[in-house]
Design a protein around this motif. Structure first.
Motif, PDB file in Angstrom:
ATOM      1  N   GLY A 480       0.789  -1.227   0.000  1.00 49.05           N
ATOM      2  CA  GLY A 480       0.000   0.000   0.000  1.00 49.05           C
ATOM      3  C   GLY A 480       0.819   1.274   0.000  1.00 49.05           C
ATOM      4  N   GLU A 481       0.479   2.179   0.934  1.00 50.23           N
ATOM      5  CA  GLU A 481       1.140   3.486   1.000  1.00 50.23           C
ATOM      6  C   GLU A 481       2.625   3.353   1.330  1.00 50.23           C
ATOM      7  N   ARG A 484       4.346   2.746  -2.001  1.00 52.27           N
ATOM      8  CA  ARG A 484       4.255   3.927  -2.872  1.00 52.27           C
ATOM      9  C   ARG A 484       5.203   5.026  -2.410  1.00 52.27           C
ATOM     10  N   VAL A 500      -1.054   3.318   9.444  1.00 58.49           N
ATOM     11  CA  VAL A 500      -1.418   2.118   8.699  1.00 58.49           C
ATOM     12  C   VAL A 500      -2.390   1.308   9.562  1.00 58.49           C
ATOM     13  N   ARG A 532      -3.979  -7.822  -4.500  1.00 53.78           N
ATOM     14  CA  ARG A 532      -3.767  -6.798  -3.483  1.00 53.78           C
ATOM     15  C   ARG A 532      -3.252  -5.502  -4.107  1.00 53.78           C
ATOM     16  N   ASP A 533      -2.288  -5.658  -5.036  1.00 58.83           N
ATOM     17  CA  ASP A 533      -1.725  -4.466  -5.689  1.00 58.83           C
ATOM     18  C   ASP A 533      -2.791  -3.728  -6.490  1.00 58.83           C
ATOM     19  N   PHE A 536      -5.303  -1.862  -4.244  1.00 60.45           N
ATOM     20  CA  PHE A 536      -4.751  -0.603  -3.732  1.00 60.45           C
ATOM     21  C   PHE A 536      -4.775   0.479  -4.813  1.00 60.45           C
ATOM     22  N   ARG A 540      -6.876   3.959  -4.642  1.00 60.45           N
ATOM     23  CA  ARG A 540      -6.170   5.241  -4.762  1.00 60.45           C
ATOM     24  C   ARG A 540      -6.715   6.048  -5.927  1.00 60.45           C
TER      25      ARG A 540
END
Length: 608
Positions: A480-481, A484, A500, A532-533, A536, A540
């Protein structure tokens, strides 16, 4: 007299000017303003390691402001969608309001009324020494210490007696105003130099103190007197407020009829013990405390205690409070358990039950006095209400992140056709659900302690425990974040704390590489990771698109000149606000600025 009037006028003018400046609007989002005061408070009181490394720049100030703007956009949208009426959001907002009502009650009934007493104490302290140096004569035996006292009272010099007792310590002790033992403080500070106290009893034996020197920096205006003055002022206020606090609490709870359900407390203890036992197995140090996560409390509500949540836990006169309220109080307080032993858990929950009851009674009194309608409470609640509403609005986007098997297959096919892979990064992370630990880590990083040493000591992520917090290379589309943001850092740079689901993450980028595309990885092996990717990325993208729509709908205006002229500092510490009658929260909501929508909004906003 004329000088005094002019001074008062000058102070009044400065205070009025400051108040006007603080109320100036630095940005406006629809009908919601962001004042200069709010911007400064939130910028300075939310720690961010990247700001510490890069310093204060116009770009970082602007990015932070856009993070606040994002929050206000979603808060307005939440109100339009009536999310403030949703049970969990409504409950959270009301709990914050109750807390600020209690704080206002404390200010009215304790802090304000104690000011006279504080001034009196302050005057007493300033007319005396603020620090005393003394030597101690010790004996475990009462009869022996009385003999020593008798010799001293008859004129035997203290130093001469000490020569005859070589086993006695020759150390000089320093005593300051503000000692925990006020009785000892009064005896020590009431004596002139070279005088002796009468024998004083402690747990380990008897002591006589000989006054060597009295230190009076405030009266003498010697070096450091200003800081000494502020410290003594705090002591006077604390002691005066303590006196009025005790009186008020006795009065408030006199003849109050309160009943707590012991069976529900024991049931809650049993369920919490089961959750803590799994955490105790992973403790690195016996001194480490055990904390329940938000997911643990969700489990308590939805399964472990589901059948008991609506049962009456506390009776306050005619008011019945369900167990659910106590469990949510624990979630908000997030107390640290010393162990998973039933006896220890029950002891802590019993103390928390008492605190819970006290705060409910005090909040009720605050509402009776209509303190919820004061500007003090409304201003404090406003920032937190916007934060909670924006969180609720973001939660509605979780459905947009759901990914079907067909979408994953298409994503895999597109990735293979373009032969592209995201960059790989490696980080060392410190994950914790304790803000106290966050603050400890930030202070130790300031002192130059190696990040990996701290990760080994403090990180709670099971996945990386074996590697002392190190992840190993992973694509920036993962985690996730964290992934990134790691992709945006330079090697050696740190970021955090990032909120998180598991708590707070602080991490350092240790490596970054371009990954080679490979077709050897089979779809079946990659499917869950890709899902999962993709989830996310969908989440976003949805939030970015909606943010742009809201920005255009409500409109955003920014006072660029005021933003540039607003001075800020990098405290980079977790700052707490201590609430009257007990409890504490972070001084401002712990926001991680989300600015990914800004560039797209600027493009749309400037398009013809």
């Amino acid at each position: 007299m004329i000088k005094y009037v002019i001074l008062l006028f000058s102070i009044s003018f400065i205070m009025q000017t400051k108040a006007q400046t603080d109320d100036e609007v630095i940005a406006k989002i629809g009908n919601i303003p962001v004042t200069r005061k709010e911007f400064i408070q939130r910028y300075e009181m939310i720690p961010q390691l990247d700001r510490q490394m890069k310093g204060i720049t116009p770009q970082l100030k602007e990015e932070f402001l856009y993070g606040i703007i994002f929050e206000k956009l979603f808060a307005q949208a939440a109100l339009e969608h009536r999310l403030d009426t949703v049970e969990i959001t409504s409950y959270s907002i009301h709990e914050f309001e109750k807390m600020f009502v209690r704080d206002a009650l404390y200010n009215k009934e304790v802090a304000e009324k104690a000011k006279g007493k504080a001034q009196q104490l302050l005057a007493d302290y300033f007319s005396n020494a603020t620090k005393v140096f003394a030597r101690a004569l010790y004996s475990p035996n009462e009869k022996e210490i009385n003999n020593y006292s008798s010799l001293l009272s008859k004129g035997l010099p203290f130093d001469s007696l000490m020569v005859e007792l070589p086993e006695q310590s020759k150390d000089t002790l320093a005593f300051e105003i503000g000692m925990e033992d006020e009785s000892l403080e009064r005896q020590i500070f009431s004596l002139p130099e070279h005088a002796n106290t009468l024998p004083i009893h402690f747990e380990d034996g008897w002591y006589i103190y000989h006054i060597v020197k009295r230190y009076e920096p405030i009266l003498a205006k010697s070096q450091g007197w200003e800081s000494e003055y502020q410290q003594i002022k705090k002591v006077a206020r604390r002691r005066a407020e303590r006196e009025y606090f005790v009186k008020y609490m006795k009065q408030m709870f006199l003849n109050k009829k309160i009943e707590a359900n012991g069976l529900l407390l024991k049931l809650s203890t049993d369920k919490i013990v089961l959750l803590l036992e799994t955490k105790a197995a992973g403790k690195k140090d016996d001194k480490d405390k055990l904390y329940l996560s938000s997911e643990d409390f969700y489990t308590l509500e939805k399964s472990e205690l589901a059948d008991s949540l609506t049962k009456v836990f506390v009776k306050l006169g005619k008011k019945n409070i369900p167990l659910k309220s106590f469990i949510r109080f624990l979630n908000f307080e997030n107390p640290g358990f010393t162990s998973s032993e039933k006896r220890d858990v029950l002891s802590l929950l019993s103390r928390k039950t008492r605190e819970f009851i006290e705060r409910e009674v005090l909040a009720e009194e605050g509402y009776k006095q209509k303190l919820d309608q004061t500007n003090e409470v409304k201003e404090s609640l406003g920032i937190w209400k916007d934060f909670l509403l924006h969180q609720a609005m973001q939660g509605t986007f979780l459905d947009s992140a759901k990914v079907s098997d067909e979408e994953v297959a298409a994503y895999y096919a597109k990735r293979n056709s373009k032969k592209e892979s995201p960059p790989l990064v490696n980080i060392i992370e410190i994950l914790t659900n304790s803000l106290e630990t966050v603050d400890t880590v930030l202070q130790k990083l300031k002192e130059g302690i190696d990040f990996k040493i701290l990760a080994k000591q403090y990180s709670q992520r099971e996945l990386t425990k074996e590697n002392d917090g190190e992840f190993g290379l992973f694509p920036t589309t993962s985690f996730g974040e964290i992934g990134r943001i790691a992709g945006l850092l330079k090697i050696g740079e740190m970021y955090g704390p990032l909120k998180v689901p598991e708590g707070y993450s602080i991490f350092k980028l240790t490596d970054k590489k371009n990954s080679k595309f490979s077709t050897d990885e089979e779809f079946s092996m990659m499917k869950e990771k890709l899902k999962r990717d993709l989830a996310f990325n969908k989440l976003r993208s949805s939030i970015i698109q909606y943010s742009v729509e809201l920005a255009r709908k409500y409109g955003i205006t920014i006072n660029e000149n005021l933003l540039k002229a607003t001075p800020v500092t990098n405290l980079n510490s977790v700052i707490y606000r201590y609430i009257g009658f007990g409890g504490k929260i972070t001084a401002v909501p712990m926001m991680t600025p989300f600015t990914d929508w800004v560039e797209e909004w600027k493009k749309v906003n400037t398009a013809p």
